[in-house]
Design a protein around this motif. Structure first.
Motif, PDB file in Angstrom:
ATOM      1  N   ILE A 239       0.858  -1.189   0.000  1.00 11.49           N
ATOM      2  CA  ILE A 239       0.000   0.000   0.000  1.00 11.49           C
ATOM      3  C   ILE A 239       0.883   1.223   0.000  1.00 11.49           C
ATOM      4  O   ILE A 239       2.058   1.160   0.406  1.00 11.49           O
ATOM      5  N   SER A 240       0.325   2.342  -0.421  1.00  9.29           N
ATOM      6  CA  SER A 240       1.148   3.544  -0.500  1.00  9.29           C
ATOM      7  C   SER A 240       1.432   4.080   0.905  1.00  9.29           C
ATOM      8  O   SER A 240       0.626   3.894   1.824  1.00  9.29           O
ATOM      9  N   GLY A 241       2.565   4.693   1.082  1.00  5.03           N
ATOM     10  CA  GLY A 241       2.910   5.258   2.390  1.00  5.03           C
ATOM     11  C   GLY A 241       3.844   4.367   3.172  1.00  5.03           C
ATOM     12  O   GLY A 241       4.346   4.756   4.225  1.00  5.03           O
ATOM     13  N   ILE A 242       4.094   3.181   2.648  1.00  9.67           N
ATOM     14  CA  ILE A 242       4.997   2.279   3.364  1.00  9.67           C
ATOM     15  C   ILE A 242       6.393   2.350   2.749  1.00  9.67           C
ATOM     16  O   ILE A 242       6.541   2.425   1.526  1.00  9.67           O
ATOM     17  N   ARG A 243       7.400   2.406   3.604  1.00 12.91           N
ATOM     18  CA  ARG A 243       8.765   2.346   3.095  1.00 12.91           C
ATOM     19  C   ARG A 243       9.657   1.543   4.029  1.00 12.91           C
ATOM     20  O   ARG A 243       9.255   1.224   5.135  1.00 12.91           O
ATOM     21  N   ASP A 244      10.808   1.235   3.536  1.00 13.59           N
ATOM     22  CA  ASP A 244      11.788   0.436   4.295  1.00 13.59           C
ATOM     23  C   ASP A 244      11.187  -0.870   4.799  1.00 13.59           C
ATOM     24  O   ASP A 244      11.427  -1.304   5.917  1.00 13.59           O
ATOM     25  N   PHE A 245      10.371  -1.508   3.951  1.00 18.28           N
ATOM     26  CA  PHE A 245       9.703  -2.742   4.364  1.00 18.28           C
ATOM     27  C   PHE A 245      10.689  -3.903   4.407  1.00 18.28           C
ATOM     28  O   PHE A 245      11.495  -4.074   3.511  1.00 18.28           O
ATOM     29  N   ALA A 246      10.647  -4.705   5.487  1.00 14.40           N
ATOM     30  CA  ALA A 246      11.560  -5.842   5.583  1.00 14.40           C
ATOM     31  C   ALA A 246      10.904  -6.978   6.355  1.00 14.40           C
ATOM     32  O   ALA A 246      10.168  -6.756   7.315  1.00 14.40           O
ATOM     33  N   VAL A 247      11.130  -8.203   5.903  1.00 17.40           N
ATOM     34  CA  VAL A 247      10.645  -9.375   6.630  1.00 17.40           C
ATOM     35  C   VAL A 247      11.848 -10.218   7.005  1.00 17.40           C
ATOM     36  O   VAL A 247      12.707 -10.486   6.172  1.00 17.40           O
ATOM     37  N   LYS A 248      11.901 -10.574   8.277  1.00 17.46           N
ATOM     38  CA  LYS A 248      12.971 -11.471   8.677  1.00 17.46           C
ATOM     39  C   LYS A 248      12.371 -12.498   9.616  1.00 17.46           C
ATOM     40  O   LYS A 248      11.789 -12.142  10.633  1.00 17.46           O
ATOM     41  N   ASP A 249      12.475 -13.781   9.246  1.00 21.75           N
ATOM     42  CA  ASP A 249      11.753 -14.837   9.948  1.00 21.75           C
ATOM     43  C   ASP A 249      10.289 -14.427  10.013  1.00 21.75           C
ATOM     44  O   ASP A 249       9.707 -14.127   8.997  1.00 21.75           O
ATOM     45  N   ASN A 250       9.731 -14.311  11.206  1.00 23.23           N
ATOM     46  CA  ASN A 250       8.324 -13.907  11.281  1.00 23.23           C
ATOM     47  C   ASN A 250       8.161 -12.468  11.758  1.00 23.23           C
ATOM     48  O   ASN A 250       7.136 -12.112  12.305  1.00 23.23           O
ATOM     49  N   VAL A 251       9.185 -11.671  11.552  1.00 23.88           N
ATOM     50  CA  VAL A 251       9.120 -10.287  12.027  1.00 23.88           C
ATOM     51  C   VAL A 251       9.096  -9.330  10.840  1.00 23.88           C
ATOM     52  O   VAL A 251       9.938  -9.401   9.951  1.00 23.88           O
ATOM     53  N   ILE A 252       8.089  -8.468  10.835  1.00 30.65           N
ATOM     54  CA  ILE A 252       7.976  -7.484   9.755  1.00 30.65           C
ATOM     55  C   ILE A 252       8.303  -6.118  10.337  1.00 30.65           C
ATOM     56  O   ILE A 252       7.820  -5.767  11.413  1.00 30.65           O
ATOM     57  N   THR A 253       9.107  -5.368   9.632  1.00 40.64           N
ATOM     58  CA  THR A 253       9.332  -3.981  10.061  1.00 40.64           C
ATOM     59  C   THR A 253       9.142  -3.061   8.877  1.00 40.64           C
ATOM     60  O   THR A 253       9.501  -3.399   7.746  1.00 40.64           O
ATOM     61  N   PHE A 254       8.545  -1.881   9.152  1.00 40.16           N
ATOM     62  CA  PHE A 254       8.427  -0.877   8.090  1.00 40.16           C
ATOM     63  C   PHE A 254       8.111   0.486   8.701  1.00 40.16           C
ATOM     64  O   PHE A 254       7.741   0.592   9.871  1.00 40.16           O
ATOM     65  N   LEU A 255       8.296   1.528   7.887  1.00 37.40           N
ATOM     66  CA  LEU A 255       7.884   2.877   8.277  1.00 37.40           C
ATOM     67  C   LEU A 255       6.607   3.198   7.509  1.00 37.40           C
ATOM     68  O   LEU A 255       6.466   2.817   6.360  1.00 37.40           O
ATOM     69  N   PHE A 256       5.700   3.905   8.172  1.00 40.35           N
ATOM     70  CA  PHE A 256       4.450   4.236   7.496  1.00 40.35           C
ATOM     71  C   PHE A 256       4.067   5.687   7.720  1.00 40.35           C
ATOM     72  O   PHE A 256       4.154   6.207   8.830  1.00 40.35           O
ATOM     73  N   LYS A 257       3.648   6.313   6.628  1.00 41.21           N
ATOM     74  CA  LYS A 257       3.114   7.665   6.738  1.00 41.21           C
ATOM     75  C   LYS A 257       1.774   7.696   6.024  1.00 41.21           C
ATOM     76  O   LYS A 257       1.686   7.282   4.885  1.00 41.21           O
ATOM     77  N   GLY A 258       0.755   8.148   6.681  1.00 40.51           N
ATOM     78  CA  GLY A 258      -0.547   8.220   6.024  1.00 40.51           C
ATOM     79  C   GLY A 258      -1.653   7.849   6.998  1.00 40.51           C
ATOM     80  O   GLY A 258      -1.503   8.000   8.212  1.00 40.51           O
ATOM     81  N   ASN A 259      -2.763   7.376   6.455  1.00 37.54           N
ATOM     82  CA  ASN A 259      -3.914   7.020   7.273  1.00 37.54           C
ATOM     83  C   ASN A 259      -3.659   5.699   7.996  1.00 37.54           C
ATOM     84  O   ASN A 259      -3.545   4.645   7.381  1.00 37.54           O
ATOM     85  N   LEU A 260      -3.588   5.767   9.310  1.00 38.83           N
ATOM     86  CA  LEU A 260      -3.224   4.577  10.082  1.00 38.83           C
ATOM     87  C   LEU A 260      -4.264   3.453   9.955  1.00 38.83           C
ATOM     88  O   LEU A 260      -3.939   2.279  10.107  1.00 38.83           O
ATOM     89  N   ASN A 261      -5.509   3.846   9.643  1.00 39.40           N
ATOM     90  CA  ASN A 261      -6.565   2.820   9.531  1.00 39.40           C
ATOM     91  C   ASN A 261      -6.252   1.804   8.454  1.00 39.40           C
ATOM     92  O   ASN A 261      -6.624   0.635   8.560  1.00 39.40           O
TER      93      ASN A 261
END
Lengths: 292, 264
Positions: A239-261
């Motif tokens: 989805i738009s607004g997500i950056r630096d998305f990464a998956v490692k094992d079962n852990v997801i990390t990302f930065l998000f800007k926009g509508n939190l819903n």
């Protein structure tokens, strides 16, 4: 009215980095944040404004007057709290404060007792025997005792415990209500957010952005860290607004800007074991401003 | 005048110690003379039999040590060294300490110009020098009356103290100048003391070797030689030279201190 006006203020120290073309202005009655990582040039800028050091080029005006030429005159109305406080170790707190007061053309005795009471400061002790936090309190009283029109605070909260920080902040708000302008330098975004209406962001000696706090907050990314019970398909998060998305094992990390819903909807379908949503730290925000 | 008051207070302890030192120097010196005075001319003979270089180092060259005035003339060299070391360290310290102790950020965030702060500091320092000088003068008069076998030369002592004051002022201004130009002001005291030692050694060298006598203009210890002052009074050339240097160093101290970046 502009209380402070910096125009292409530059200070070079031989090869070492100082500050380069720093320009911003602070309006009367404002609490202005001056934010950047350690070593970015915050203290250099402030020390230049106080003519402790002299600019290589450019200029700055305080109360409409050149900060070098009229230094002693404008300092009548400035209170300064340095990032590291050093006073004459052999003096008693009260003697130091009286010495400090003796430079100003007014009687500050009542204000000294009032401030010392508010900050819980023992006036009878020797400066050399004080802890770092107590020395900082001396610094605060020393900066405020002559009721200046402009407060210049360089990393004022370092060394203060949370309770004292709160008292200090309410003291600053009181001063601000009386019309005092405040320049508040810090490397902690949180405290600047609490207090300031506008900020200038400095990095590696240059101003990257001058922004009102509300805009800065809107632009803020949230940092997500989600731990799931089963693997997640990366495509689900396109989805738009997500950056630096990464998956490692079962852990997801990302930065998000926009509508939190939009994110909570996505998360509703996940088998979540752990969830962490944070304000990105200052370095990450800087990175974000730096890339633009 | 708040800085004058502050600095006078801050330096009071050190001033008392230096003054006590001066009194002890005069007292023990003149007491030794009293002990020796009975031996008549033998001291002069002993000194005369020493190699000339040793005489130059001790500064005994031309004094009649059987007389209190001659003995005091010898002692004056050490009083001069003491007074000028005090002055040089004071001048360097009183300026350099704000940067050394990082209190410059406190002082110069106050509504005070560098010129005014420097002036008040120097004024406080001159006060200290005057007190040291007066204590030395009074203890000299007192102990010479006590041990001097009735010899009176108080006008000469006043003249020597005037010379001491010129020396003190010169080294005060040198110390202040060094503190004003150094990037690392913590070294100012050592640097000023080093220069003092150098000029002192140069003065001894001048006394030892006739060929070096042109160099006597380079070392203040030649300006204020007790033997010459006792014979012929203060030398107008040397006094003018020392005043010129004092004014020069002071002016340069103001110039550089006003343009200096105060380190954090």
């Amino acid at each position: 009215m502009k209380v402070m006006e910096l125009e292409n203020l530059t200070k070079r120290y031989g090869k070492a980095r100082g500050i380069e073309d720093v320009s911003f202005s602070v309006e009367e009655g404002e609490i202005f944040g001056f934010i950047g990582p350690n070593g970015a040039g915050k203290s250099t800028t402030i020390r230049t404004l106080l003519s402790l050091i002299y600019p290589t080029s450019g200029s700055a005006k305080i109360f409409g007057k050149d900060c070098v030429k009229f230094a002693p005159e404008i300092k009548q109305e400035i209170g300064y709290l340095p990032s590291e406080v050093f006073y004459y170790d052999s003096m008693k707190v009260i003697d130091l404060l009286k010495y400090s007061a003796s430079f100003y053309k007014k009687d500050c005795t009542a204000r000294i007792t009032e401030l010392a009471d508010a900050m819980n400061l023992d006036l009878g002790r020797k400066i050399g025997d004080l802890s770092l936090g107590n020395k900082k309190k001396v610094g605060i009283v020393q900066a405020l005792l002559h009721s200046p029109k402009l407060l210049v605070l360089d990393e004022p909260t370092s060394g203060l415990d949370p309770l004292m920080q709160q008292k200090f902040f309410s003291l600053l708000r009181e001063e601000n209500k009386r019309g005092v302008t405040i320049l508040f330098s810090s490397h902690v975004l949180g405290e600047v957010q609490k207090l300031c209406s506008r900020v200038a962001i400095i990095k590696e000696g240059k101003i990257i952005k001058v922004e009102t706090m509300s805009v800065l907050k809107e632009n803020n990314y949230k940092k997500f860290r989600i731990e799931t019970g089963s693997p997640v398909a990366e495509d689900d998060f396109k989805i738009s607004g997500i950056r630096d998305f990464a998956v490692k094992d079962n852990v997801i990390t990302f930065l998000f800007k926009g509508n939190l819903n939009e994110v909570t909807v996505l998360m509703a379908s996940l088998d979540i074991r752990n969830l962490l949503v944070e304000e990105p730290d200052l370095e990450e925000i800087f990175l974000h401003y730096y890339e633009k | 005048m708040n800085i004058v008051r502050r600095e006078s207070k801050a330096n009071a302890k050190s001033l008392i110690l230096w003054s006590v030192g001066s009194v002890i120097m005069v007292a023990t010196g003149m007491a030794k003379y009293a002990g020796m005075a009975g031996s008549g001319d033998s001291m002069n003979k002993l000194v005369a039999s020493m190699p000339k270089s040793l005489q130059a180092i001790m500064g005994t060259a031309s004094f009649d040590l059987s007389k209190a005035s001659g003995y005091y003339g010898l002692l004056f060299l050490y009083l001069l060294v003491m007074g000028t070391i005090h002055a040089a360290m004071l001048g360097a310290g009183i300026i350099a300490k704000e940067e050394r102790d990082k209190t410059a950020e406190f002082l110069f965030a106050k509504p005070v110009s560098r010129t005014k702060a420097l002036s008040e500091k120097l004024l406080a320092a001159v006060g200290n020098l005057l007190i040291f000088n007066a204590v030395t003068l009074l203890s000299s008069i007192a102990f010479i009356r006590m041990y001097g076998n009735g010899e009176r030369f108080e006008e000469t002592i006043v003249l020597l103290m005037a010379a001491l004051l010129f020396g003190q002022l010169l080294f005060l201004s040198l110390g202040a100048f060094i503190a004003a130009i150094l990037k690392r002001p913590s070294a100012a005291g050592a640097c000023a003391a080093g220069m003092l030692l150098f000029t002192f050694l140069l003065s001894i060298a001048v006394n030892m070797k006739e060929e070096l006598h042109l160099l006597r203009y380079l070392t203040p210890f030649q300006y204020f030689e007790a033997s010459k002052i006792m014979d012929a009074g203060l030398d107008p050339v040397f006094i003018s030279l020392s005043l010129f240097l004092t004014v020069g160093f002071t002016t340069l101290a103001y110039y550089f201190y006003n343009r200096k970046d105060l380190g954090s």
